[in-house]
Enzyme design. Structure first.
Site, PDB file in Angstrom:
ATOM      1  N   LYS A 113       0.823  -1.204   0.000  1.00 21.55           N
ATOM      2  CA  LYS A 113       0.000   0.000   0.000  1.00 21.55           C
ATOM      3  C   LYS A 113       0.869   1.271   0.000  1.00 21.55           C
ATOM      4  O   LYS A 113       0.445   2.315  -0.472  1.00 21.55           O
ATOM      5  CB  LYS A 113      -0.922   0.029   1.231  1.00 21.55           C
ATOM      6  CG  LYS A 113      -1.849  -1.166   1.390  1.00 21.55           C
ATOM      7  CD  LYS A 113      -3.035  -1.093   0.461  1.00 21.55           C
ATOM      8  CE  LYS A 113      -4.126  -2.116   0.802  1.00 21.55           C
ATOM      9  NZ  LYS A 113      -3.740  -3.513   0.575  1.00 21.55           N
TER      10      LYS A 113
HETATM   11  C1  LIG Z   1      -4.265  -4.635  -0.071  1.00 21.38           C
HETATM   12  C2  LIG Z   1      -3.430  -5.867  -0.146  1.00 21.38           C
HETATM   13  C3  LIG Z   1      -3.630  -6.835  -1.165  1.00 21.38           C
HETATM   14  C4  LIG Z   1      -4.739  -6.740  -2.185  1.00 21.38           C
HETATM   15  O1  LIG Z   1      -4.554  -5.712  -3.123  1.00 21.38           O
HETATM   16  P1  LIG Z   1      -5.783  -5.163  -3.979  1.00 21.38           P
HETATM   17  O2  LIG Z   1      -5.275  -3.984  -4.708  1.00 21.38           O
HETATM   18  O3  LIG Z   1      -6.845  -4.784  -2.963  1.00 21.38           O
HETATM   19  O4  LIG Z   1      -6.243  -6.266  -4.872  1.00 21.38           O
HETATM   20  C5  LIG Z   1      -2.770  -7.924  -1.187  1.00 21.38           C
HETATM   21  N1  LIG Z   1      -1.796  -8.081  -0.252  1.00 21.38           N
HETATM   22  C6  LIG Z   1      -1.589  -7.177   0.731  1.00 21.38           C
HETATM   23  C7  LIG Z   1      -0.522  -7.423   1.728  1.00 21.38           C
HETATM   24  C8  LIG Z   1      -2.390  -6.036   0.820  1.00 21.38           C
HETATM   25  O5  LIG Z   1      -2.174  -5.143   1.823  1.00 21.38           O
END
Ligand SMILES: *Cc1c(COP(=O)(O)O)cnc(C)c1O
Length: 494
Positions: A113
């Site tokens: 993120k």
């Molecule tokens: C948010 C997240 C995901 C999923 O990503 P999306 O963009 O919501 O599909 C996968 N792994 C981790 C560790 C995340 O924080």
């Protein structure tokens, strides 16, 4: 480049406006009216550039009311050595000749993120300037763990913004809670909600739609905004790392320029894999996009049958950031695959909120099959993937393990030998207990002490920000009832 809504093609706005608004008033997602094309010369010009330069060049194609200088400054701020623990920012690790892993967790909160949430606040802050906005943006976030911390870390200290995060009191891991309640910065706030994630999210949505609240806050000089992955300012920075990974592979002689790669992405809200799809649509030589889910397999079924059906049990898994039944960003994909047919997309979204399901046209279904392959794995397979990779000398987290497992499934079932990059979205240190168990160690405790245990067992370095949590002062100790969230916001924005 103008932006319009997936539910209204006649709307037009500049990119700064789209970043500021987050979501279109008609409920649709704001989307660029055309997908800029890149060619071989463009890629070649990036091969020997740093990540920051690649980011400014790629984002500049979409954000035409920001200057390239501005974007480069933002990229330097977002991905610099005080934030990221590797100069490469998003390094590609080679496992064998045909298998590579794109590591997206070297940022300040050790989850992918950060790649977008280090950039979005700067795009937003500039958007406020560019649109002559006099009010301060207050970002409200309901988080199940990763987003809240990454958003706080990104918005801390950013002028003309404040951020308030709500998390479910007993719904986040000890490490995640420690990360949030120790956050520094004068413009941040955190509050635990007595309830689960849905309660926190429902509370935030209620506040967003409360017009009396909006007026009160406007009187105090604030407007509410969102840092959710529906904001275009979160998708775009993610397009960059797919292009960057491709350039790295070419630079390091692991891929010929023009040769195709597959990407395998652990998916929840469909933001990360959507960014890969945009990279492909721009002209990056990409073969299949492999969409990896955990036991919450709604996307696997959708990609195989063309029917999206959220009416199914919700499973809590060891990859919690992928525990999701409604993937909001799918709407942008449907819009593109339908030939930008806003009416058709509106129909699907209405059916989804009315019946919890919809079936796409034969044309979209065929396009989905062509571009994507969907697969899922259960908890045992996730654990097995961690153990297998560890045996080969690579320690991965639970989300990454889902991608690794589904990638192998794809290879077994299709025989496709295309070079494949699977995406690593979190440091194994964010999910110590499950990772320890998977490699055959019994976790001794459930808090930050597990960082040391995992380090002692594996010798893998603990990300420095996580290691520093142990000595950090708790700054926030606020708890509220569901109904009390409004008061918390009013107090925060006094
Ligand atoms: C948010 C997240 C995901 C999923 O990503 P999306 O963009 O919501 O599909 C996968 N792994 C981790 C560790 C995340 O924080």
């Amino acid at each position: 480049m103008k932006y319009y809504s997936t539910r209204d093609k006649y709307l037009r706005m500049d990119s700064a406006e789209a970043v500021k608004m987050g979501l279109s008033r008609d409920g649709g997602l704001l989307t660029p009216e055309a997908i800029p094309q890149i060619d071989r010369a463009f890629l070649e010009s990036l091969v020997n550039q740093r990540y920051q330069t690649r980011a400014a060049r790629v984002m500049g194609l979409y954000l035409t009311d920001y200057t390239e200088e501005e974007l480069l400054t933002f990229a330097e701020n977002a991905y610099g050595p005080d934030k990221f623990d590797t100069e490469a920012v998003a390094p590609v690790r080679t496992l064998d000749g045909a298998t590579h892993c794109l590591e997206l967790w070297h940022g300040p909160t050790s989850a992918f993120k950060d790649m977008a949430l280090q950039m979005l606040p700067q795009l937003l802050s500039a958007a406020l300037r560019k649109t002559g906005e006099g009010k301060t943006a207050c970002i409200l976030v309901a988080t199940s763990g990763d987003t809240g911390k990454a958003a706080m870390e990104g918005f801390a200290g950013v002028p003309q913004t404040k951020i308030m995060v709500f998390y479910p009191k007993d719904g986040v891991s000890k490490v995640q809670e420690a990360q949030m309640v120790t956050q520094e910065g004068e413009n941040v706030g955190v509050c635990a909600v007595a309830g689960n994630f849905d309660d926190a999210q429902a509370g935030v949505k209620r506040i967003f739609s409360d017009s009396a609240m909006r007026e009160t806050l406007a009187g105090r000089g604030y407007f509410l905004s969102s840092a959710n992955s529906i904001n275009w300012g979160r998708i775009l920075p993610q397009v960059v790392y797919y292009i960057s990974a491709y350039c790295d592979l070419v630079r390091d002689g692991k891929l010929d320029m023009g040769e195709r790669v597959n990407f395998c992405v652990p998916t929840g809200n469909f933001g990360d894999i959507l960014a890969a799809y945009y990279a492909k649509r721009m002209g990056l030589p990409v073969g299949k996009l492999i969409c990896a889910s955990n036991r919450n397999d709604v996307l696997t079924d959708f990609l195989r049958t063309g029917v999206y059906d959220r009416n199914r049990p919700f499973h809590t898994t060891m990859s919690p950031s992928m525990d999701i039944l409604v993937s909001s960003n799918l709407e942008r994909l449907l819009f593109d695959l339908s030939g930008e047919n806003d009416e058709e997309v509106r129909g699907y979204m209405e059916a989804l909120s009315r019946d919890g399901q919809y079936q796409v046209s034969g044309q979209i279904k065929a396009a989905l099959k062509e571009e994507f392959w969907g697969g899922f794995c259960g908890e045992e397979e996730t654990t097995a993937a961690i153990a297998e990779n560890y045996k080969k000398g690579y320690l991965i987290d639970t989300h990454t393990a889902v991608a690794a497992s589904v990638m192998e499934q794809y290879r077994r079932e299709t025989g496709d030998q295309t070079v494949t990059v699977f995406v690593s979205t979190a440091s194994p240190y964010k999910f110590c207990n499950h990772v320890l168990t998977a490699i055959g160690e019994a976790p001794a405790g459930d808090g930050v002490e597990l960082l040391d245990q995992l380090n002692a067992a594996t010798g893998v370095t603990v990300p420095r920000r996580l290691a520093a949590l142990k000595g950090k002062q708790r700054r926030f100790d606020l708890t509220c009832e569901k109904a009390g969230m409004d008061d918390v916001v009013l107090e925060f924005l006094k």
